[in-house]
Design an enzyme around this catalytic site. Structure first.
Site, PDB file in Angstrom:
ATOM      1  CB  SER A 143      -0.866   0.021   1.262  1.00  0.00           C
ATOM      2  OG  SER A 143      -1.501   1.282   1.398  1.00  0.00           O
ATOM      3  CE1 TYR A 157      -4.536  -2.516   5.055  1.00  0.00           C
ATOM      4  CE2 TYR A 157      -3.556  -0.347   4.790  1.00  0.00           C
ATOM      5  CZ  TYR A 157      -4.167  -1.464   4.247  1.00  0.00           C
ATOM      6  OH  TYR A 157      -4.381  -1.532   2.885  1.00  0.00           O
TER       7      TYR A 157
HETATM    8  P1  NAD Z   1     -11.719  -5.711  -0.257  1.00  0.00           P
HETATM    9  O1  NAD Z   1     -12.134  -5.688   1.163  1.00  0.00           O
HETATM   10  O2  NAD Z   1     -12.680  -5.272  -1.310  1.00  0.00           O
HETATM   11  O3  NAD Z   1     -11.193  -7.185  -0.639  1.00  0.00           O
HETATM   12  C1  NAD Z   1     -10.390  -7.939   0.228  1.00  0.00           C
HETATM   13  C2  NAD Z   1     -10.758  -9.413   0.080  1.00  0.00           C
HETATM   14  O4  NAD Z   1      -9.898 -10.184   0.945  1.00  0.00           O
HETATM   15  C3  NAD Z   1     -12.205  -9.723   0.530  1.00  0.00           C
HETATM   16  O5  NAD Z   1     -12.872 -10.470  -0.480  1.00  0.00           O
HETATM   17  C4  NAD Z   1     -12.028 -10.529   1.788  1.00  0.00           C
HETATM   18  O6  NAD Z   1     -13.062 -11.500   2.003  1.00  0.00           O
HETATM   19  C5  NAD Z   1     -10.677 -11.197   1.551  1.00  0.00           C
HETATM   20  N1  NAD Z   1     -10.074 -11.657   2.793  1.00  0.00           N
HETATM   21  C6  NAD Z   1     -10.040 -11.034   4.000  1.00  0.00           C
HETATM   22  N2  NAD Z   1      -9.432 -11.812   4.907  1.00  0.00           N
HETATM   23  C7  NAD Z   1      -9.069 -12.951   4.276  1.00  0.00           C
HETATM   24  C8  NAD Z   1      -8.397 -14.141   4.675  1.00  0.00           C
HETATM   25  N3  NAD Z   1      -8.003 -14.322   5.938  1.00  0.00           N
HETATM   26  N4  NAD Z   1      -8.173 -15.111   3.768  1.00  0.00           N
HETATM   27  C9  NAD Z   1      -8.594 -14.961   2.483  1.00  0.00           C
HETATM   28  N5  NAD Z   1      -9.227 -13.862   2.036  1.00  0.00           N
HETATM   29  C10 NAD Z   1      -9.468 -12.876   2.924  1.00  0.00           C
HETATM   30  O7  NAD Z   1     -10.393  -4.845  -0.319  1.00  0.00           O
HETATM   31  P2  NAD Z   1      -9.455  -4.308  -1.515  1.00  0.00           P
HETATM   32  O8  NAD Z   1      -9.481  -2.844  -1.454  1.00  0.00           O
HETATM   33  O9  NAD Z   1      -9.738  -4.991  -2.784  1.00  0.00           O
HETATM   34  O10 NAD Z   1      -8.060  -4.775  -0.921  1.00  0.00           O
HETATM   35  C11 NAD Z   1      -7.219  -5.714  -1.526  1.00  0.00           C
HETATM   36  C12 NAD Z   1      -5.798  -5.456  -1.063  1.00  0.00           C
HETATM   37  O11 NAD Z   1      -5.420  -4.134  -1.414  1.00  0.00           O
HETATM   38  C13 NAD Z   1      -5.614  -5.554   0.447  1.00  0.00           C
HETATM   39  O12 NAD Z   1      -4.386  -6.207   0.724  1.00  0.00           O
HETATM   40  C14 NAD Z   1      -5.567  -4.111   0.884  1.00  0.00           C
HETATM   41  O13 NAD Z   1      -4.867  -3.936   2.073  1.00  0.00           O
HETATM   42  C15 NAD Z   1      -4.866  -3.469  -0.301  1.00  0.00           C
HETATM   43  N6  NAD Z   1      -5.037  -2.027  -0.434  1.00  0.00           N
HETATM   44  C16 NAD Z   1      -6.261  -1.465  -0.517  1.00  0.00           C
HETATM   45  C17 NAD Z   1      -6.359  -0.076  -0.621  1.00  0.00           C
HETATM   46  C18 NAD Z   1      -7.703   0.604  -0.674  1.00  0.00           C
HETATM   47  O14 NAD Z   1      -7.755   1.828  -0.591  1.00  0.00           O
HETATM   48  N7  NAD Z   1      -8.801  -0.112  -0.822  1.00  0.00           N
HETATM   49  C19 NAD Z   1      -5.224   0.715  -0.673  1.00  0.00           C
HETATM   50  C20 NAD Z   1      -3.987   0.113  -0.606  1.00  0.00           C
HETATM   51  C21 NAD Z   1      -3.905  -1.255  -0.484  1.00  0.00           C
END
Ligand code: NAD
Length: 257
Positions: A143, A157
């Protein structure tokens, strides 16, 4: 097609970045293993891919559990014969994640278990599979918060994403001569469920938007395009990077009005 004859495993494939990437990779010819703990939505991703003529299957795995990760890799190899692309993307941002004083140990452990140990287990069991395939590409979702401190704290986080960045770099060096590339994808703030649940008022959203030069949140689809580049042979000389796709947030000192 940019991923023809490749198999990709994507964790967190039920939602957000993971779902959009699964759909895009399948459209580019990959056979996709969708991994998540949300079975209903994971199967929806698979159904969507199949309706569009793609090939995909769903595997339930909690990425913080070793046995589950060993199994998801075994299923990928058994179902499609080989694994070429591993996208360790599942992650959580807990509502009770705050500063050092307020964050409970249980929230710290939960966050580290999924966000860091999940990536470690993906690599631990996935790297032997990529070796069998003669090489491949690993993408770990970190991130922008691994680069910048925030006044609105989410300490566990932030620390977890710093760890993902550091381990991705080291794995890239270790496996560079095995034709295994390892890159971190560093998204900026996105309009996905994960962040919108955290920034749950208009005031909180505006406070974050002020720092983004482009003046908007990113989209999961935009991360999928970046992951596609890192997954495909077009990035054949790219390893150990921290690929920032963040609307300019980490470049900004002062943002335009
Ligand atoms: P999201 O919540 O839409 O998707 C995350 C998915 O991970 C969900 O489907 C959830 O069920 C699954 N998950 C959670 N715990 C789990 C586990 N123990 N085992 C298997 N699956 C699991 O979020 P997103 O925004 O698509 O995030 C995806 C990645 O991107 C994450 O690593 C997040 O930290 C990172 N990220 C997101 C952002 C943002 O602004 N949304 C920014 C930077 C990084």
């Amino acid at each position: 097609m940019r991923l023809k004859n490749k198999t990709a495993l994507i964790t967190g494939g039920s939602s957000g970045i993971g779902r959009e990437t699964a759909i895009l990779f399948a459209r580019e010819g990959a056979r996709v293993v969708v991994v998540d703990v949300d079975d209903a939505r994971g199967n929806e991703t698979v159904d969507h891919i199949r309706e569009q003529g793609g090939e995909a299957c769903y595997v339930h795995a909690d990425v913080s559990k070793a046995e589950a990760c060993a199994n998801m890799i075994a299923v990928a190899e058994k179902t499609y014969g080989a694994l070429h692309i591993l996208f360790n993307n599942a992650g959580i941002m807990h509502n009770d994640d705050g500063d050092a004083v307020s964050t409970e140990e249980a929230i710290w452990d939960l966050t580290m278990g999924i966000n860091v140990k999940g990536v470690f287990f993906g690599c631990k069991y996935g790297i032997p599979a990529l070796r069998h395939a003669g090489g491949g590409s690993i993408i770990n979702t970190a991130s922008f918060v691994a680069h910048l401190g925030a006044a609105t704290p989410q300490l566990a986080y932030t620390a977890s994403k710093g760890a993902v960045l550091a381990l991705s770099r080291e794995l890239a060096i270790i496996h560079a001569r095995e034709n295994i590339r390892v890159n971190a994808l560093c998204p900026g703030p996105l309009r996905t469920e994960l962040l919108m649940k955290f920034l749950d008022t208009e005031a909180k959203k505006q406070r974050r938007l002020v720092h983004i030069p482009m003046g908007r949140f990113g989209e999961a689809k935009e991360m999928a395009q970046a992951a596609l580049y890192l997954a495909s042979d077009e990035s054949s000389y790219v390893t150990g990077t921290e690929f920032l796709v963040d609307g300019g947030i980490t470049a900004a000192y002062v943002t335009p009005e």
